[in-house]
Design an enzyme around this catalytic site. Structure first.
Site, PDB file in Angstrom:
ATOM      1  N   GLY A   1     -12.559   7.657  -9.608  1.00  0.00           N
ATOM      2  CA  GLY A   1     -12.580   6.431 -10.394  1.00  0.00           C
ATOM      3  C   GLY A   1     -12.193   5.246  -9.534  1.00  0.00           C
ATOM      4  O   GLY A   1     -11.611   5.388  -8.453  1.00  0.00           O
ATOM      5  N   CYS A   2     -12.533   4.064 -10.007  1.00  0.00           N
ATOM      6  CA  CYS A   2     -12.280   2.853  -9.227  1.00  0.00           C
ATOM      7  C   CYS A   2     -10.780   2.614  -9.063  1.00  0.00           C
ATOM      8  O   CYS A   2     -10.302   2.394  -7.948  1.00  0.00           O
ATOM      9  CB  CYS A   2     -12.963   1.651  -9.887  1.00  0.00           C
ATOM     10  SG  CYS A   2     -12.626   1.474 -11.658  1.00  0.00           S
ATOM     11  N   TYR A   3     -10.044   2.673 -10.168  1.00  0.00           N
ATOM     12  CA  TYR A   3      -8.592   2.486 -10.072  1.00  0.00           C
ATOM     13  C   TYR A   3      -7.940   3.582  -9.229  1.00  0.00           C
ATOM     14  O   TYR A   3      -7.075   3.286  -8.385  1.00  0.00           O
ATOM     15  CB  TYR A   3      -7.964   2.481 -11.463  1.00  0.00           C
ATOM     16  CG  TYR A   3      -8.175   1.237 -12.298  1.00  0.00           C
ATOM     17  CD1 TYR A   3      -7.815  -0.023 -11.830  1.00  0.00           C
ATOM     18  CD2 TYR A   3      -8.676   1.325 -13.594  1.00  0.00           C
ATOM     19  CE1 TYR A   3      -7.976  -1.156 -12.626  1.00  0.00           C
ATOM     20  CE2 TYR A   3      -8.834   0.199 -14.399  1.00  0.00           C
ATOM     21  CZ  TYR A   3      -8.485  -1.040 -13.915  1.00  0.00           C
ATOM     22  OH  TYR A   3      -8.621  -2.145 -14.706  1.00  0.00           O
TER      23      TYR A   3
END
Lengths: 347, 347, 347, 347
Positions: free
Chosen positions: A149-151
């Site tokens: 995921g990006c985070y």
């Protein structure tokens, strides 16, 4: 040439994959498959791609995709990759999944956070977690890569060197206060995300209840050290791209800034997509925009028992499509930077 | 490999040149020369270039630049290229001037609009006007190319096919209502351009009095047809990059939209950086962002005696650094698209 | 105290009406009626109104609204006010309609541009067009006021003084190149209006085909002078609020700038919400943000046979809710500025 | 009527004071004094104030200002109020200082953080700290009020109720991760703050080294409870107005969310400018834009030993000019909400 296809091509990650793959040099871009947009010309769905990607969006035929492509990138809502991955692998393709279906190793955690049964647990066991700088070997041998995921990408990059070295000095839950551009919310129009309500607005959401929290905790524990508790606090910033993560680590006997900086410089020495900033510099999202870079800096307040690490990425590049291509490069034995060495777009 | 240098590298056009040249493939990027920033590390002036362009900004030594480079890009305030160009050419380099010093062919016009004597009129006569799609042959043979202004690029691309074919039907002054992102105003901080005063603001400026008006009129007359009068009306839009030009052409016996569209499609057929939009599509700046594309569409209202042509470009790419590289490619006999085929950054 | 109600309170114009009416001083704000949001707490629909407007959104019961209110503001999709207005008037309320149903005087034009029969032609004949500065007397005596569209407000304010004085010198179609913030598109989420696709983007839409074109032509002809043809060219700017209209008027024997300026200064002398800018000043949307001001300036290029008038307004205030309250003040015999004298929000 | 004057009127806080005072109702707005802009018409410096504030900016004559005004608002760079305050008080005026000169009670801390001697220590002892909701009585009797900084306002409002009740359970340094719009950086143009470099950018600055950190620590200790250590981590968000503060409080035996929420609801019951959000609502800057509201919400993660409190304000209103007027109201015995009850501007 690697034959690549994309499923879920009508979303932002899909478009970003097209941008990188169309200029990659070692990739022949095949089907751009979509759901309700199938049959439409690419440039009707993405006007900016006129002249870049010709033809129409294809219907999503897993067997065909798997047969015709060496690698299929999945940019789908969670749940949809569970069955698709198996069919693609059976058809002989490798898979890079940009979605969430193969990120959490524990099916129970998947059920808890994503609200459905995990129906492909054998593949879950097989999947490599594609935080490239940390799992390069696993990615190299994988048929199926779970793109982070990006985070979690931003957060793990900023925390893992610290925990690897000083994990035993952490005294309490780590707070990650992360700020994301709006493209991270996807392309689907919905209430509360209208331009006029996000523009000139800054707001928290899903505090302590975001699906990326268990993914981060899992990855921080992957090093084998003591488990770290994470409190993840995401925010929406009035911009299109970019994530800035500030990680606050309560520590007993915190190292000095120089000591901590040295750990990061050493760990990321030679990494082509990681820039450890020193001196007075701090990461800013715009310095990474449009590129696969992850910028990192550290600060320490020993009197207050706190180390702080910052990271900035472009959520659609290092946080999605760029890292996916980076993983593809590793999977296919190419130089990891192939097609990815574009400078950030500034200003 | 072409050895390239940049003078005025600390501004936005300079940074954009670095972005394109560093990934060009056929270029070896040499000195990045600057004025007051000379001596500073590149990444102190442009944090996003860490890892892309190493070393320090160089002082501006024309003889050295000219001796060491095959081509020097000038991104200087007007007036400063007058003497520099001669010295660079004497030293054996070719020159692409992104500034205004060699754009207006008439020294009297230069004096009127730029407020100083033109002290290099021989070079003025020699310089090719680098609107590549229209002056390719002149550029190919030139030692010195005057790269067009950002507004003139957008405007001329949108008007020249119409005037070439239907110039004799124009009945009155053409109105160009153009809108630019803020980066066009340069990097120098100044009153009225603070973030808080431009953000969420839209405003006209320099109405009918902008230096690009005579440049546009000159270029529109270059085809040899009847002279067209232009009223140029620029505006500042709250965004960083992009120009959208709307050109309103009063016409007697205006052609139909289909007829006009056919003229544009024919004229720009095969042009790799021009996209003529048809159907319901209209240009939008974001569809060109970060790329060298110029998007064009036309509309006609015969009852009201009006043809309208729109164009969109990225002011720092097709409107500056991208077209400069395109011209360099032509000057050095490379494929014109070398190093320039990047897809737009969207969203 | 005037008892006021709002129908269509869950949209942006509705919220803006609440902002002005809640601080008006002579108004008691009654029902805030809505469609699918009825029954929800106001602050669930508009978090910013917590503490400002209590209670729940009401269902839309026309008889009840008409009976309990002295004036009802309609902020509805077009078509919905046709029947509602009659019922409200029958119940004894006056009506200010912020929608389009009573703006075009010719039912055939309504059918052509809005795609349905006009079923309240008697009220259409009765309705006053609420461009307050120009139809104050009609508004004062009206039961039903058609509040002008946002673009027609900006455009008419900028053109009527010129046409009143010099209409016979206009030689061709007037071009209005108008730029609007995104709030003008309403609150409904939809494809193409996602934050990430409008942000950092500037684009034209509905060129020569916008419903406000006939409304502007009608109002410009209302002075009784020669009819003016208008070509209306709207654009979307990356900001929430504001309209900037640039009006290009081809003229034979154009007046000087001073002469034209004097006409505007004279016509708008004493108007509390009109500011005619002189000297080097030009309108900018931000200088009107949050206020009921309309800023105007003129330029003339006699050599090119062109007069240019600019106007800037906040589309939700002078372009919608503010002018609606201004009209209410006139209808009820209050000082026209009551509750409307707020300074713009800057920066 | 209270006669008010402003010194430092040419900055953003000055303009915001004019906005509130010009519509206050109980205030007669006198001199708008400025430094280098003195002598210029108000509307040349602030176009949006045409018709709102007439005349020219005045030179800064402290004796005259003090003699003619009942209250003088100071919006000056730090250091400049040290001498000015004394002269104004001597001349009989009361003073609300929006700058930093009288905020830190300890002259040594002033020297350390602001880099100069504090030359008015007697006034320092006398000054009331104008966080109105917490020091109402002191403000009421004060001649000189130190208006809190924008970040300290947001932070203290979000932390003081928690510390008052549960301060003894705090186990480690409190982290305040705060995000501000750009207007907080003032109106002076400078490198790094260009529109094009802040737009679409999110970045930290002055981490752990911001002058507001000691101010927050001082105010959190003001309740008399155990001292709290604060690590203050400010960020710049790409927007003009607004602060969102996220306060992370490590706690042993943390209260439940309901318990903590009840403490805030009780403490701020009846406060006209504080809105404690419950249920799923979280503060967002836009819901306070243009208003004097401070929105607050709390979350608790007992497993991770963490309480989180959020607050949102408009940095120029509750964080500067609005609170200054609120303090003036208290100082002069007016209803505290006089002239301040405007609804937020949304969208």
């Amino acid at each position: 040439m690697i034959r690549a296809a994309i499923a879920g091509a009508s979303g932002y990650s899909g478009a970003e994959l097209v941008r990188w793959l169309s200029g990659h040099g070692q990739v022949e871009l095949g089907a751009l498959a979509a759901g309700r947009s199938a049959g439409q010309p690419v440039e009707a769905v993405f006007p900016h791609l006129a002249g870049v990607a010709e033809g129409n969006l294809a219907p999503t035929d897993w067997d065909l995709l798997g047969a015709e492509a060496d690698v299929v990138f999945l940019a789908l809502p969670h749940g949809e990759a569970l069955a698709a991955a198996a069919r693609l692998l059976d058809a002989g393709a490798r898979v890079v999944d940009l979605g969430a279906d193969f990120r959490l190793r524990d099916p129970a955690a998947y059920r808890q956070w994503y609200g459905g049964e995990h129906t492909a647990t054998d593949l879950l066991a097989e999947a490599a977690y594609g935080l490239t700088e940390w799992h390069r070997d696993a990615v190299a041998g994988a048929r199926l890569v779970a793109n982070p995921g990006c985070y979690p990408t931003a957060s793990s990059m900023a925390l893992k060197p610290l925990l690897e070295q000083f994990g035993d000095r952490v005294t309490a839950a780590i707070v990650i206060d992360a700020k994301s551009g709006v493209s991270g919310a996807g392309r689907n129009p919905r209430d509360g995300y209208q331009y006029s309500e996000l523009n000139e607005n800054f707001k928290p959401y899903a505090t302590g209840a975001h699906r990326h929290q268990p993914e981060i905790e899992q990855e921080l524990a992957a090093g084998g050290g003591p488990e770290a508790q994470v409190f993840f606090s995401p925010h929406l910033a009035p911009m299109t791209r970019g994530i800035l993560a500030a990680c606050y680590v309560p520590m007993a006997d915190a190292p000095s800034r120089e000591e901590l900086e040295a750990v990061f410089l050493h760990r990321y020495a030679g990494e082509p997509f990681v820039r450890v900033l020193t001196g007075s510099a701090l990461p800013q999202t715009k310095a990474t925009l449009g590129s696969n870079y992850c910028d990192i800096a550290v600060r320490v307040d020993r009197a207050r028992g706190l180390a702080v690490t910052f990271s900035a990425i472009d959520n659609l590049v290092k946080g999605a499509a760029g890292q996916a291509v980076q993983n593809m490069n590793v999977m296919f034995g190419l130089d990891e930077t192939t097609g990815l060495l574009a400078a950030p777009v500034f200003p």
